[in-house]
Design an enzyme around this catalytic site. Structure first.
Site, short mmCIF file in Angstrom:
data_model
loop_
_atom_site.label_atom_id
_atom_site.label_comp_id
_atom_site.label_asym_id
_atom_site.label_seq_id
_atom_site.Cartn_x
_atom_site.Cartn_y
_atom_site.Cartn_z
N THR A 22 3.63 -6.17 6.69
CA THR A 22 4.51 -7.29 7.00
C THR A 22 5.69 -6.84 7.86
O THR A 22 6.22 -7.61 8.66
CB THR A 22 5.02 -7.91 5.69
N TYR A 35 2.05 -15.91 8.07
CA TYR A 35 2.25 -14.99 9.19
C TYR A 35 1.07 -14.03 9.24
O TYR A 35 0.27 -13.96 8.32
CB TYR A 35 3.57 -14.21 9.04
N THR A 101 3.21 -3.73 1.93
CA THR A 101 3.66 -3.46 0.55
C THR A 101 2.55 -3.65 -0.48
O THR A 101 2.67 -3.13 -1.59
CB THR A 101 4.85 -4.36 0.20
N ASP A 102 1.50 -4.41 -0.14
CA ASP A 102 0.49 -4.73 -1.16
C ASP A 102 -0.12 -3.48 -1.79
O ASP A 102 -0.34 -3.43 -3.00
CB ASP A 102 -0.66 -5.57 -0.54
N LYS A 174 4.52 -2.56 -7.34
CA LYS A 174 4.93 -3.85 -6.77
C LYS A 174 4.99 -4.87 -7.91
O LYS A 174 4.03 -5.01 -8.67
CB LYS A 174 3.94 -4.27 -5.68
N GLU A 295 -6.22 4.00 -30.26
CA GLU A 295 -7.08 2.99 -30.88
C GLU A 295 -8.56 3.29 -30.63
O GLU A 295 -9.42 2.77 -31.30
CB GLU A 295 -6.74 1.60 -30.34
N1 LIG Z 1 4.98 -7.79 2.28
C1 LIG Z 1 3.90 -7.14 2.59
O1 LIG Z 1 3.90 -6.14 3.26
C2 LIG Z 1 2.65 -7.66 1.96
C3 LIG Z 1 1.77 -8.38 2.87
C4 LIG Z 1 0.64 -7.72 3.53
N2 LIG Z 1 -0.54 -8.27 2.93
C5 LIG Z 1 0.57 -6.20 3.51
O2 LIG Z 1 0.52 -5.58 2.49
O3 LIG Z 1 0.53 -5.63 4.55
#
Ligand SMILES: NC(=O)CC[C@H](N)C(=O)O
Length: 338
Positions: A22, A35, A101-102, A174, A295
């Site tokens: 992103t 986007y 970020t994913d 995340k 467990e």
């Molecule tokens: N905010 C992000 O970076 C997540 C969106 C995107 N799907 C990615 O991981 O590249």
């Protein structure tokens, strides 16, 4: 030290390896929620960060340009090999990797185990695309370069810098689909905080990483298949059988609670373990660790406990562990050390 007083020859040299996400995303307007990830190049991203050239001499390389949902072991191996090729150079004081970020936590953990340098390696992304009102990418990138340029970042393994926070690859996860404060390090806290190129350091990660890591990917072109299977109420065991039938060498169960699963899944996982597939119990719960023989009788069933690693990172460690023959005991020890 006053960053902006640095003369050119004193400035730290930071190389940015761009992979997309992103932070490189673009939308038609500044207020639209949809986007495309990985649409903007590293040069355009750098041009949007005024003053970045005052804290470091920055050089960018485009390694890939994908949304991190499409990050692959192919690209990660390329990034790790590139880090290992450039890190010894005198004109590299630190490395920044831009990334979505994913799956950033998995990539950070993978590079933490496979990069062979004490020089700072900092991953950064953003939650809002580059075209958004109040885009968070430019300041995140500025702070990431500030951390990569900081000699105090050395020897702490791969770090993730977002939202003014510095996280360790081992611990971050995340936690929000859209908020800029998405990354947290439950149980372990922050390594430090970053503020406009100046950093405060709180902690050093205690697990082995980078130069102390035994994982060597210099000749690796492919990783063994390891699947993650999510445990839930009344789950069918045949998901585990299907994974074995498809050739998985390892299976991580994202277990309920303390890495637990129902009887159908225990039976299928124990069949998998008996056939030589390595079964790791992790948890779908965000905090606490998964210990051995609580467990479920891991000794009897031949299972491994993931301790602090969440399922997606337990999978990365298992894929690297399976690059060579190891005993169950040795694999369990890896979860204690890394
Ligand atoms: N905010 C992000 O970076 C997540 C969106 C995107 N799907 C990615 O991981 O590249």
């Amino acid at each position: 030290m006053c960053w902006y007083a640095l003369a050119d020859q004193q400035k730290p040299k930071v190389t940015i390896l761009a992979t997309g996400g992103t932070i490189a995303g673009a939308a038609a307007t500044g207020t639209q929620s949809g986007y495309t990830s990985g649409a903007v190049t590293i040069d355009a991203m750098l041009a949007a960060v005024p003053g970045i050239d005052k804290i470091a001499t920055v050089k960018g390389e485009q390694v890939a340009n994908v949304g991190s949902q499409d990050m692959s072991f192919d690209i990660l191996l390329k990034v790790a090999k590139r880090i290992n090729a450039i890190a010894p150079n005198a004109d590299v004081n630190g490395i920044v990797i831009t990334h979505g970020t994913d799956t950033m936590e998995e990539s950070a953990y993978f590079l933490n185990l496979t990069a062979k340098t004490d020089k700072p390696i900092v991953m950064v992304g953003s939650m809002r695309p580059s075209t958004a009102v109040s885009a968070d990418g430019p300041l995140n990138l500025y702070n990431a370069v500030g951390v990569a340029a900081d000699p105090k970042a050395k020897g702490r393994g791969v770090l993730v810098v977002m939202n003014d926070q510095i996280h360790a690859a081992h611990s971050l996860t995340k936690t929000s689909t859209t908020a800029v404060e998405t990354f947290m390090s439950p149980g372990r806290g922050l390594v430090g905080v970053a503020s406009y190129g100046k950093n405060d350091w709180y902690n050093s990660p205690i697990w082995k990483h980078t130069t102390q890591s035994e994982f060597d990917i210099s000749n690796v072109t492919q990783l063994p298949r390891v699947d993650v299977i999510f445990a839930d109420v009344d789950m069918p065991g045949d998901l585990i059988d299907a994974s074995v039938a498809k050739g998985a060498k390892g299976i991580v169960i994202a277990g309920v609670g303390n890495g637990n699963m129902n009887k159908a899944a225990v039976d299928a996982a124990s069949r998998a373990a008996k056939s030589g597939v390595i079964v790791v119990r992790a948890s779908r719960v965000p905090t606490g660790l998964v210990g051995r023989n609580v467990e479920l009788d891991d000794d009897k069933l031949g299972f491994i406990a993931s301790y602090e690693l969440n399922p997606q990172k337990a999978r990365i460690l298992l894929a690297l562990a399976l690059l060579k023959q190891r005993s169950l005991d040795d694999i369990q020890k890896l979860y204690d050390m890394y």
